[in-house]
Design a protein around this motif. Structure first.
Motif, PDB file in Angstrom:
ATOM      1  N   GLY A  43     -17.293 -15.160  -7.161  1.00  0.00           N
ATOM      2  CA  GLY A  43     -17.867 -14.102  -7.392  1.00  0.00           C
ATOM      3  C   GLY A  43     -16.998 -12.935  -7.933  1.00  0.00           C
ATOM      4  N   ILE A  44     -15.913 -12.972  -7.883  1.00  0.00           N
ATOM      5  CA  ILE A  44     -15.175 -11.818  -8.430  1.00  0.00           C
ATOM      6  C   ILE A  44     -14.919 -11.644  -9.730  1.00  0.00           C
ATOM      7  CG2 ILE A  44     -12.896 -10.544  -8.167  1.00  0.00           C
ATOM      8  CD1 ILE A  44     -12.579 -11.939  -5.362  1.00  0.00           C
ATOM      9  N   GLY A  45     -15.524 -10.816 -10.408  1.00  0.00           N
ATOM     10  CA  GLY A  45     -15.457 -10.447 -11.909  1.00  0.00           C
ATOM     11  C   GLY A  45     -14.251 -10.085 -12.607  1.00  0.00           C
ATOM     12  N   ASP A  46     -14.231 -10.491 -13.981  1.00  0.00           N
ATOM     13  CA  ASP A  46     -12.778 -10.371 -14.421  1.00  0.00           C
ATOM     14  C   ASP A  46     -12.418  -8.833 -14.347  1.00  0.00           C
ATOM     15  OD1 ASP A  46     -12.364 -12.750 -15.321  1.00  0.00           O
ATOM     16  OD2 ASP A  46     -13.530 -12.764 -17.143  1.00  0.00           O
ATOM     17  N   ALA A  47     -13.531  -7.805 -14.527  1.00  0.00           N
ATOM     18  CA  ALA A  47     -13.301  -6.398 -14.376  1.00  0.00           C
ATOM     19  C   ALA A  47     -12.557  -5.876 -13.136  1.00  0.00           C
ATOM     20  CB  ALA A  47     -14.461  -5.902 -14.603  1.00  0.00           C
ATOM     21  N   GLU A  48     -13.118  -6.580 -12.046  1.00  0.00           N
ATOM     22  CA  GLU A  48     -12.619  -6.333 -10.697  1.00  0.00           C
ATOM     23  C   GLU A  48     -10.854  -6.878 -10.781  1.00  0.00           C
ATOM     24  OE1 GLU A  48     -15.707  -6.612  -7.080  1.00  0.00           O
ATOM     25  OE2 GLU A  48     -15.773  -8.448  -8.754  1.00  0.00           O
ATOM     26  N   MET A  49     -10.666  -7.912 -11.426  1.00  0.00           N
ATOM     27  CA  MET A  49      -9.336  -8.649 -11.375  1.00  0.00           C
ATOM     28  C   MET A  49      -8.396  -7.537 -12.270  1.00  0.00           C
ATOM     29  SD  MET A  49      -9.762 -12.378 -10.862  1.00  0.00           S
ATOM     30  CE  MET A  49     -11.193 -12.902 -11.743  1.00  0.00           C
ATOM     31  N   ARG A  50      -8.987  -7.231 -13.380  1.00  0.00           N
ATOM     32  CA  ARG A  50      -8.282  -6.342 -14.317  1.00  0.00           C
ATOM     33  C   ARG A  50      -7.821  -5.219 -13.600  1.00  0.00           C
ATOM     34  NH1 ARG A  50     -11.496  -8.229 -18.184  1.00  0.00           N
ATOM     35  NH2 ARG A  50     -13.150  -6.496 -18.064  1.00  0.00           N
ATOM     36  N   ARG A  51      -8.899  -4.469 -12.746  1.00  0.00           N
ATOM     37  CA  ARG A  51      -8.617  -3.165 -12.233  1.00  0.00           C
ATOM     38  C   ARG A  51      -7.517  -3.301 -11.103  1.00  0.00           C
ATOM     39  NH1 ARG A  51      -7.485   1.893 -11.822  1.00  0.00           N
ATOM     40  NH2 ARG A  51      -8.339   2.942 -10.091  1.00  0.00           N
ATOM     41  N   LEU A  52      -7.534  -4.385 -10.435  1.00  0.00           N
ATOM     42  CA  LEU A  52      -6.453  -4.489  -9.325  1.00  0.00           C
ATOM     43  C   LEU A  52      -5.019  -4.904 -10.103  1.00  0.00           C
ATOM     44  CD1 LEU A  52      -5.672  -5.228  -6.593  1.00  0.00           C
ATOM     45  CD2 LEU A  52      -6.461  -7.436  -6.518  1.00  0.00           C
ATOM     46  N   HIS A  53      -4.986  -5.395 -11.252  1.00  0.00           N
ATOM     47  CA  HIS A  53      -3.893  -5.482 -11.880  1.00  0.00           C
ATOM     48  C   HIS A  53      -3.574  -3.992 -12.396  1.00  0.00           C
ATOM     49  CE1 HIS A  53      -2.732  -9.824 -12.518  1.00  0.00           C
ATOM     50  NE2 HIS A  53      -4.120  -9.855 -12.661  1.00  0.00           N
ATOM     51  N   GLU A  54      -4.189  -3.213 -12.824  1.00  0.00           N
ATOM     52  CA  GLU A  54      -4.042  -1.871 -13.016  1.00  0.00           C
ATOM     53  C   GLU A  54      -3.170  -1.298 -11.700  1.00  0.00           C
ATOM     54  OE1 GLU A  54      -7.595  -0.069 -14.308  1.00  0.00           O
ATOM     55  OE2 GLU A  54      -7.632  -1.193 -16.095  1.00  0.00           O
ATOM     56  N   LEU A  55      -4.043  -1.279 -10.513  1.00  0.00           N
ATOM     57  CA  LEU A  55      -3.363  -0.576  -9.344  1.00  0.00           C
ATOM     58  C   LEU A  55      -2.155  -1.179  -9.037  1.00  0.00           C
ATOM     59  CD1 LEU A  55      -6.859  -0.727  -7.337  1.00  0.00           C
ATOM     60  CD2 LEU A  55      -5.614   1.262  -8.204  1.00  0.00           C
ATOM     61  N   LEU A  56      -1.964  -2.588  -9.362  1.00  0.00           N
ATOM     62  CA  LEU A  56      -0.630  -3.243  -8.601  1.00  0.00           C
ATOM     63  C   LEU A  56       0.431  -2.386  -9.576  1.00  0.00           C
ATOM     64  CD1 LEU A  56      -1.546  -6.879  -8.154  1.00  0.00           C
ATOM     65  CD2 LEU A  56      -0.974  -5.116  -6.362  1.00  0.00           C
ATOM     66  N   ASN A  57      -0.034  -1.809 -10.548  1.00  0.00           N
ATOM     67  CA  ASN A  57       1.124  -1.202 -11.655  1.00  0.00           C
ATOM     68  C   ASN A  57       1.021   0.192 -11.433  1.00  0.00           C
ATOM     69  OD1 ASN A  57       2.294  -3.363 -12.897  1.00  0.00           O
ATOM     70  ND2 ASN A  57       0.256  -3.686 -13.781  1.00  0.00           N
ATOM     71  N   ASP A  58       0.325   0.787 -10.453  1.00  0.00           N
ATOM     72  CA  ASP A  58       0.406   2.113 -10.470  1.00  0.00           C
ATOM     73  C   ASP A  58       1.250   2.452  -9.306  1.00  0.00           C
ATOM     74  OD1 ASP A  58      -0.454   4.810  -9.626  1.00  0.00           O
ATOM     75  OD2 ASP A  58      -2.488   4.608 -10.068  1.00  0.00           O
ATOM     76  N   PRO A  59       2.303   3.270  -9.531  1.00  0.00           N
ATOM     77  CA  PRO A  59       3.382   3.794  -8.397  1.00  0.00           C
ATOM     78  C   PRO A  59       2.794   4.600  -7.340  1.00  0.00           C
ATOM     79  CG  PRO A  59       3.739   4.940 -10.368  1.00  0.00           C
ATOM     80  CD  PRO A  59       2.442   4.001 -10.924  1.00  0.00           C
ATOM     81  N   ARG A  60       1.309   4.933  -7.448  1.00  0.00           N
ATOM     82  CA  ARG A  60       0.902   5.717  -6.296  1.00  0.00           C
ATOM     83  C   ARG A  60       0.323   5.030  -5.185  1.00  0.00           C
ATOM     84  NH1 ARG A  60      -3.597   9.040  -9.415  1.00  0.00           N
ATOM     85  NH2 ARG A  60      -3.613   6.960 -10.326  1.00  0.00           N
ATOM     86  N   LEU A  61       0.278   3.556  -5.600  1.00  0.00           N
ATOM     87  CA  LEU A  61      -0.246   2.376  -4.737  1.00  0.00           C
ATOM     88  C   LEU A  61       0.792   2.243  -3.713  1.00  0.00           C
ATOM     89  CD1 LEU A  61      -2.873   0.720  -3.699  1.00  0.00           C
ATOM     90  CD2 LEU A  61      -1.439  -1.048  -5.434  1.00  0.00           C
ATOM     91  N   ARG A  62       0.583   1.916  -2.595  1.00  0.00           N
ATOM     92  CA  ARG A  62       1.660   1.200  -1.609  1.00  0.00           C
ATOM     93  C   ARG A  62       0.715   0.109  -0.538  1.00  0.00           C
ATOM     94  NH1 ARG A  62       6.574   3.121  -1.534  1.00  0.00           N
ATOM     95  NH2 ARG A  62       7.081   1.894   0.033  1.00  0.00           N
ATOM     96  N   ILE A  63       1.281  -1.190  -0.790  1.00  0.00           N
ATOM     97  CA  ILE A  63       0.748  -2.290  -0.075  1.00  0.00           C
ATOM     98  C   ILE A  63       1.595  -2.721   0.806  1.00  0.00           C
ATOM     99  CG2 ILE A  63      -0.800  -2.832  -2.251  1.00  0.00           C
ATOM    100  CD1 ILE A  63       1.347  -5.310  -2.576  1.00  0.00           C
ATOM    101  N   ARG A  64       1.214  -3.383   1.706  1.00  0.00           N
ATOM    102  CA  ARG A  64       1.708  -4.120   2.914  1.00  0.00           C
ATOM    103  C   ARG A  64       2.118  -5.513   2.188  1.00  0.00           C
ATOM    104  NH1 ARG A  64       0.069  -5.346   8.777  1.00  0.00           N
ATOM    105  NH2 ARG A  64       1.833  -6.260   9.654  1.00  0.00           N
ATOM    106  N   PHE A  65       3.526  -5.543   2.317  1.00  0.00           N
ATOM    107  CA  PHE A  65       4.114  -6.931   1.863  1.00  0.00           C
ATOM    108  C   PHE A  65       4.014  -8.056   2.943  1.00  0.00           C
ATOM    109  CE2 PHE A  65       7.335  -9.424  -0.456  1.00  0.00           C
ATOM    110  CZ  PHE A  65       6.791  -9.644  -1.361  1.00  0.00           C
ATOM    111  N   PHE A  66       4.419  -9.221   2.577  1.00  0.00           N
ATOM    112  CA  PHE A  66       4.264 -10.221   3.605  1.00  0.00           C
ATOM    113  C   PHE A  66       5.411 -10.065   4.710  1.00  0.00           C
ATOM    114  CE2 PHE A  66       3.344 -12.448  -0.522  1.00  0.00           C
ATOM    115  CZ  PHE A  66       1.879 -12.534  -0.302  1.00  0.00           C
ATOM    116  N   PRO A  67       4.894 -10.227   5.833  1.00  0.00           N
ATOM    117  CA  PRO A  67       5.972 -10.030   6.854  1.00  0.00           C
ATOM    118  C   PRO A  67       6.963 -11.280   6.956  1.00  0.00           C
ATOM    119  CG  PRO A  67       4.006 -11.147   7.824  1.00  0.00           C
ATOM    120  CD  PRO A  67       3.750 -10.799   6.454  1.00  0.00           C
ATOM    121  N   PHE A  68       8.042 -10.863   7.481  1.00  0.00           N
ATOM    122  CA  PHE A  68       9.448 -11.719   7.431  1.00  0.00           C
ATOM    123  C   PHE A  68       9.663 -11.795   9.033  1.00  0.00           C
ATOM    124  CE2 PHE A  68      13.855 -12.343   8.424  1.00  0.00           C
ATOM    125  CZ  PHE A  68      13.873 -13.715   7.708  1.00  0.00           C
ATOM    126  N   VAL A  69       9.510 -13.225   9.496  1.00  0.00           N
ATOM    127  CA  VAL A  69       9.701 -13.421  10.773  1.00  0.00           C
ATOM    128  C   VAL A  69      10.843 -14.288  11.020  1.00  0.00           C
ATOM    129  CG1 VAL A  69       8.611 -14.484  13.021  1.00  0.00           C
ATOM    130  CG2 VAL A  69       7.149 -13.335  11.257  1.00  0.00           C
TER     131      VAL A  69
END
Length: 92
Positions: A43-69
């Motif tokens: 049920g996730i729409g194309d508009a939501e996925m496009r918005r997420l792609h935009e956010l992933l390219n925005d330098p103001r965003l910071r995401i937690r990356f995969f942990p290294f154990v």
């Protein structure tokens, strides 16, 4: 590892965040693209996925990356007489 007989077992975990536009965010964008069909089925729409792609390219965003154990251990010291090599199958 302890159950397998290793000693001096130790572990460490490393976390970091990735800014928008970084290699880490581009990797998440790649995962998003690869899973687009199953996400649409949920049920996730194309508009939501496009918005997420935009956010992933925005330098103001910071995401937690995969942990290294990392887990390490030491094989117990061989207490057999020096130069004997591996155990014969009959000695195991």
């Amino acid at each position: 590892m302890v159950e397998e007989g290793l000693t001096e077992v130790d572990s460490m975990e490393y976390h970091h965040t990735a800014p928008g536009g970084s290699v880490g965010c581009r990797l998440h964008g790649n995962h998003l693209a690869q899973t687009a069909s199953p996400l649409r089925a949920l049920g996730i729409g194309d508009a939501e996925m496009r918005r997420l792609h935009e956010l992933l390219n925005d330098p103001r965003l910071r995401i937690r990356f995969f942990p290294f154990v990392c887990v390490r251990g030491r094989k117990p010291e061989d207490t057999r007489s020096p130069g004997r090599g591996r155990l014969d199958p009959s000695e195991e």
